[in-house]
Design an enzyme around this catalytic site. Sequence first.
Site, PDB file in Angstrom:
ATOM      1  N   LEU A  96       0.763  -1.118  -0.023  1.00 32.89           N
ATOM      2  CA  LEU A  96      -0.108   0.092   0.127  1.00 32.89           C
ATOM      3  C   LEU A  96       0.713   1.173   0.010  1.00 32.89           C
ATOM      4  O   LEU A  96       1.974   1.356   0.547  1.00 32.89           O
ATOM      5  CB  LEU A  96      -0.909   0.041   1.373  1.00 32.89           C
ATOM      6  CG  LEU A  96      -1.867  -1.190   1.274  1.00 32.89           C
ATOM      7  CD1 LEU A  96      -2.577  -1.327   2.697  1.00 32.89           C
ATOM      8  CD2 LEU A  96      -3.037  -0.985   0.306  1.00 32.89           C
ATOM      9  N   HIS A 112       0.961 -10.340  10.643  1.00 38.16           N
ATOM     10  CA  HIS A 112       2.153 -11.025   9.978  1.00 38.16           C
ATOM     11  C   HIS A 112       2.435 -12.180  10.968  1.00 38.16           C
ATOM     12  O   HIS A 112       2.639 -12.145  11.973  1.00 38.16           O
ATOM     13  CB  HIS A 112       3.309  -9.702  10.058  1.00 38.16           C
ATOM     14  CG  HIS A 112       4.438 -10.196   9.427  1.00 38.16           C
ATOM     15  ND1 HIS A 112       4.436 -10.367   8.177  1.00 38.16           N
ATOM     16  CD2 HIS A 112       5.681 -10.705  10.037  1.00 38.16           C
ATOM     17  CE1 HIS A 112       5.974 -10.643   7.731  1.00 38.16           C
ATOM     18  NE2 HIS A 112       6.347 -11.057   8.827  1.00 38.16           N
TER      19      HIS A 112
HETATM   20  C1  GRF Z   1      -1.573 -15.447   7.302  1.00 36.20           C
HETATM   21  O1  GRF Z   1      -0.543 -16.357   7.653  1.00 36.20           O
HETATM   22  C2  GRF Z   1      -1.223 -14.062   7.519  1.00 36.20           C
HETATM   23  O2  GRF Z   1      -0.305 -13.824   8.774  1.00 36.20           O
HETATM   24  C3  GRF Z   1      -0.554 -13.557   6.149  1.00 36.20           C
HETATM   25  O3  GRF Z   1      -0.910 -14.280   5.275  1.00 36.20           O
HETATM   26  C4  GRF Z   1      -1.756 -15.318   5.612  1.00 36.20           C
HETATM   27  C5  GRF Z   1      -3.000 -15.341   5.180  1.00 36.20           C
HETATM   28  O4  GRF Z   1      -3.829 -16.422   5.552  1.00 36.20           O
HETATM   29  N1  GRF Z   1      -0.282 -12.196   6.261  1.00 36.20           N
HETATM   30  P1  GRF Z   1      -5.302 -16.472   5.489  1.00 36.20           P
HETATM   31  O5  GRF Z   1      -5.858 -15.991   4.289  1.00 36.20           O
HETATM   32  O6  GRF Z   1      -5.779 -15.547   6.707  1.00 36.20           O
HETATM   33  O7  GRF Z   1      -5.788 -17.919   5.670  1.00 36.20           O
END
Ligand code: GRF
Length: 217
Positions: A96, A112
Site C-alpha cells: 500500500l 504478520h
Molecule cells: C497469514 O499467515 C497471514 O499472517 C499472512 O498471510 C496469511 C493469510 O492467511 N499475512 P489467511 O488468508 O488468513 O488464511
Amino acid sequence: MSRTRVAVLISGRGSNMAALIEAAKRADYPAEIALVVSNVPDAGGLATASAAGIATTTVDHRAFGKDRAAFERALQDVLVQHRIELVCLAGFMRLLTPWFVAQWPQRMLNIHPALLPSFKGLDTHRRALEAGVKLHGATVHFVVPEMDSGPIVAQGAVPVHDQDTEAALAARVLAVEHRIYPLALRLVAEGRVSVAGNRCRIAKAAAPHTALIVPLD
Ligand code: GRF
C-alpha cells in the site's frame, strides 16, 4: 453500543478473516465485519464471507495495470461507500502506498506470521527454521508506510520443534493468528489501545508472568 464497522481485505483463503467473522458473531464483540474486499476475484475467502452473510466486493488490481494510485482510489471509494471505520488486512498481498496508509491513521491493522521485527516479508516460516530460532509466532500491528512495521498491538509466540517442517510450523503459528487477530481488533475497537511512539499501551490488560522457554529440560 454502536459497533465499529470493519472491512477485512484479503487476497486468498481468508482463514484470519473467518476468525474475525466468528468472533464478531458475539453480541458483546465491539466490531462488526461490515465488508470483505478482495483484490483477487477468485479468492477462497470471498465464498466463506458470503456464506456468513457478509457483503463482499472485488477490486481487481489487474484492471488498473501499473496504476497503483487508481487501484487504491477505487479501494478507498468502496470503503467510504460502506462507511468503514477500521480496516483489517488479512493476507492482503498488495503493498500500500503512503497515500492509502494516510487515509487510515491508527485505523488499519495487519497480521504478520512472525514475531516482528524479525522476519519481515515473505516465507517467514522457512526463514525462521533456517535461522534456528526456538520461538516463532505472529504479530498484529498498526499499518504504517514501511512494510511489516508499525506499533504492535498483540503477539503470540509458539515453540519451534526440532522435527518441524515449514508446514507444521505454519499450522502452529496460524492457530495463534486466529486468536490474536480477534483479540487485537477487540482491544482497538474498545478504544483501549493508545500509541506512544512505536509502542502500544493497552488499557486494563494484564500480561502473563510466565515465560515460554524452549526447550523444556
Ligand atoms: C497469514 O499467515 C497471514 O499472517 C499472512 O498471510 C496469511 C493469510 O492467511 N499475512 P489467511 O488468508 O488468513 O488464511
